[in-house]
Design an enzyme around this catalytic site. Sequence first.
Site, mmCIF file in Angstrom:
data_model
loop_
_atom_site.group_PDB
_atom_site.id
_atom_site.type_symbol
_atom_site.label_atom_id
_atom_site.label_comp_id
_atom_site.label_asym_id
_atom_site.label_seq_id
_atom_site.Cartn_x
_atom_site.Cartn_y
_atom_site.Cartn_z
ATOM 1 N N ARG A 289 -61.150 40.364 82.014
ATOM 2 C CA ARG A 289 -60.573 40.197 83.361
ATOM 3 C C ARG A 289 -59.050 40.385 83.350
ATOM 4 O O ARG A 289 -58.330 39.706 84.079
ATOM 5 C CB ARG A 289 -60.892 38.800 83.907
ATOM 6 C CG ARG A 289 -62.353 38.544 84.212
ATOM 7 C CD ARG A 289 -62.796 39.376 85.408
ATOM 8 N NE ARG A 289 -64.064 38.944 85.955
ATOM 9 C CZ ARG A 289 -65.247 39.357 85.512
ATOM 10 N NH1 ARG A 289 -65.331 40.220 84.513
ATOM 11 N NH2 ARG A 289 -66.362 38.922 86.077
ATOM 12 N N SER B 62 -66.783 35.789 91.656
ATOM 13 C CA SER B 62 -66.389 34.636 90.824
ATOM 14 C C SER B 62 -64.998 34.183 91.243
ATOM 15 O O SER B 62 -64.065 34.982 91.270
ATOM 16 C CB SER B 62 -66.329 35.034 89.346
ATOM 17 O OG SER B 62 -67.578 35.481 88.912
ATOM 18 N N GLU C 94 -59.448 33.356 89.779
ATOM 19 C CA GLU C 94 -59.616 34.781 89.459
ATOM 20 C C GLU C 94 -59.025 35.721 90.543
ATOM 21 O O GLU C 94 -58.275 36.637 90.188
ATOM 22 C CB GLU C 94 -61.111 35.020 89.214
ATOM 23 C CG GLU C 94 -61.625 36.417 89.310
ATOM 24 C CD GLU C 94 -61.032 37.366 88.302
ATOM 25 O OE1 GLU C 94 -60.597 36.926 87.225
ATOM 26 O OE2 GLU C 94 -60.968 38.562 88.623
HETATM 27 N N1 EPU Z 1 -74.597 28.505 85.404
HETATM 28 C C1 EPU Z 1 -75.005 27.258 85.816
HETATM 29 N N2 EPU Z 1 -74.791 26.904 87.115
HETATM 30 C C2 EPU Z 1 -74.203 27.738 88.004
HETATM 31 C C3 EPU Z 1 -73.779 29.001 87.569
HETATM 32 C C4 EPU Z 1 -73.981 29.373 86.264
HETATM 33 O O1 EPU Z 1 -75.550 26.478 85.047
HETATM 34 O O2 EPU Z 1 -74.044 27.341 89.151
HETATM 35 C C5 EPU Z 1 -74.878 28.916 84.038
HETATM 36 C C6 EPU Z 1 -75.996 29.962 84.055
HETATM 37 O O3 EPU Z 1 -77.242 29.372 83.981
HETATM 38 C C7 EPU Z 1 -75.701 30.774 82.837
HETATM 39 C C8 EPU Z 1 -74.183 30.696 82.715
HETATM 40 O O4 EPU Z 1 -73.757 29.585 83.508
HETATM 41 O O5 EPU Z 1 -76.277 30.188 81.717
HETATM 42 C C9 EPU Z 1 -73.484 31.947 83.148
HETATM 43 O O6 EPU Z 1 -73.800 32.256 84.485
HETATM 44 P P1 EPU Z 1 -73.930 33.772 84.995
HETATM 45 O O7 EPU Z 1 -74.874 34.510 84.128
HETATM 46 O O8 EPU Z 1 -74.219 33.752 86.444
HETATM 47 O O9 EPU Z 1 -72.520 34.427 84.712
HETATM 48 P P2 EPU Z 1 -71.045 33.870 84.880
HETATM 49 O O10 EPU Z 1 -70.443 33.661 83.543
HETATM 50 O O11 EPU Z 1 -71.029 32.714 85.821
HETATM 51 C C10 EPU Z 1 -69.881 36.203 84.798
HETATM 52 C C11 EPU Z 1 -68.960 37.016 85.651
HETATM 53 C C12 EPU Z 1 -69.694 37.529 86.860
HETATM 54 C C13 EPU Z 1 -70.855 38.378 86.375
HETATM 55 C C14 EPU Z 1 -71.747 37.557 85.434
HETATM 56 C C15 EPU Z 1 -72.818 38.396 84.772
HETATM 57 C C16 EPU Z 1 -66.778 36.016 85.300
HETATM 58 C C17 EPU Z 1 -65.664 35.218 85.884
HETATM 59 N N3 EPU Z 1 -67.839 36.188 86.071
HETATM 60 O O12 EPU Z 1 -70.318 35.114 85.584
HETATM 61 O O13 EPU Z 1 -68.799 38.361 87.584
HETATM 62 O O14 EPU Z 1 -71.623 38.838 87.473
HETATM 63 O O15 EPU Z 1 -70.948 36.993 84.367
HETATM 64 O O16 EPU Z 1 -72.258 39.196 83.786
HETATM 65 O O17 EPU Z 1 -66.653 36.488 84.178
HETATM 66 C C18 EPU Z 1 -67.332 38.458 89.462
HETATM 67 O O18 EPU Z 1 -66.407 38.652 88.684
HETATM 68 O O19 EPU Z 1 -67.134 38.426 90.706
HETATM 69 C C19 EPU Z 1 -68.677 38.228 88.949
HETATM 70 C C20 EPU Z 1 -69.662 37.917 89.750
#
Ligand code: EPU
Length: 345
Positions: free
Chosen positions: A174, A245, A341
Amino acid sequence: MTSTQNSIPTAKSSSNLDLKGRNTLGFDATAELAYEINTAEQIPAVMQEITAKKMLWRVLGGGSNVILPKVLPGATLLINIPGVEVIGSNLDITTIAVGSGVNWHEFVTWTLDQDFCGLENLALIPGTVGAAPIQNIGVYGVEVSDYIQAVEAYDAKERIFTTLSNQDCHFAYRDSHFKQQPNRFIVTKVIFDIPKQWQARIQYADLAKQFPVGSSPNPKDIFAAVCAIRSHKLPDPKVIGNAGSFFQNPIVHSEQYETLILKHPGLVSYPDAGNKRKLAAGWLIDQCGLKGQRMGNVGVYENQALVLVNHGGGNAQDILGLAKCIQDAVHSKFGVKLEIEPNIF
Ligand code: EPU
């Protein structure tokens, strides 16, 4: 501005332009003075005018990663530079030059229609091609920097057009050279190198779950799966305002991680460079019991705690107030600082 110089049409400008439809959070906002940039050649004259008037300025692409105030003072450059062109091809790589105003998802869709495969994991990300390198968009194990050969931009500091190689862009999670030097570069074109040899990247848990073990999905299958996951987990900005995010996933040292995992065995994290760990901010927020909570006109999205939403009538102050409550809650429970972000204008 109406006159023409060297046969380059001058950029159209307008005062008090309504930006409600140009920011995915759907905040009421107006630009004191907005310039529509349709070709890179219009930029030097616009910047000269802005400098002469000693105005503040900023670039607005798709408006999907910004928090806008009620009035954006000074000049706002709206980048509409079009164009998608294959400019090279050899045994290994197809090279494509894309105007910075092109819609990101439309570009990804086009690449797959042409059988240029690799960007499918990055489907359905809102925003423009020009914004993609700024925050180095990344999802499901792929970052856009993996595919960028170079970025063409106007350097407002040196007042020249310049080309930054992938290395010059200093891409990281990012992050990029552009993000580190705000108000310097105006991205005009992104040059992509798409390898002809394709490999599925479906290791990321959410994506892996979509395919039976041992199956061999093709790029369009992955594209469809990514669209399905994103549509379920992330709110459609046309329906409910959001900026994706809202926080970065925090990166912590291994010692802090060891302490945290002892206390919170369910902690979701990923290995990161240099023996560090990247923590899932959504999980941290969720554990604070904040998922689905509402604070006035804004709230935490019910399906993904990392996404803050505008239920209608919200503004920058409301969302930053909510963000502060979340940061405080996460810090007091886990001792971890969450960084916002989107860009705060
Ligand atoms: N999780 C929870 N509760 C929640 C949300 C997430 O327990 O409310 C847990 C999920 O179960 C999972 C972990 O957290 O085990 C990660 O969640 P997720 O796979 O949704 O990914 P993220 O790390 O929250 C990042 C990116 C997203 C991208 C996803 C998939 C960042 C800041 N965000 O989210 O990017 O879609 O990975 O690769 O790195 C964006 O930048 O706008 C965005 C959506």
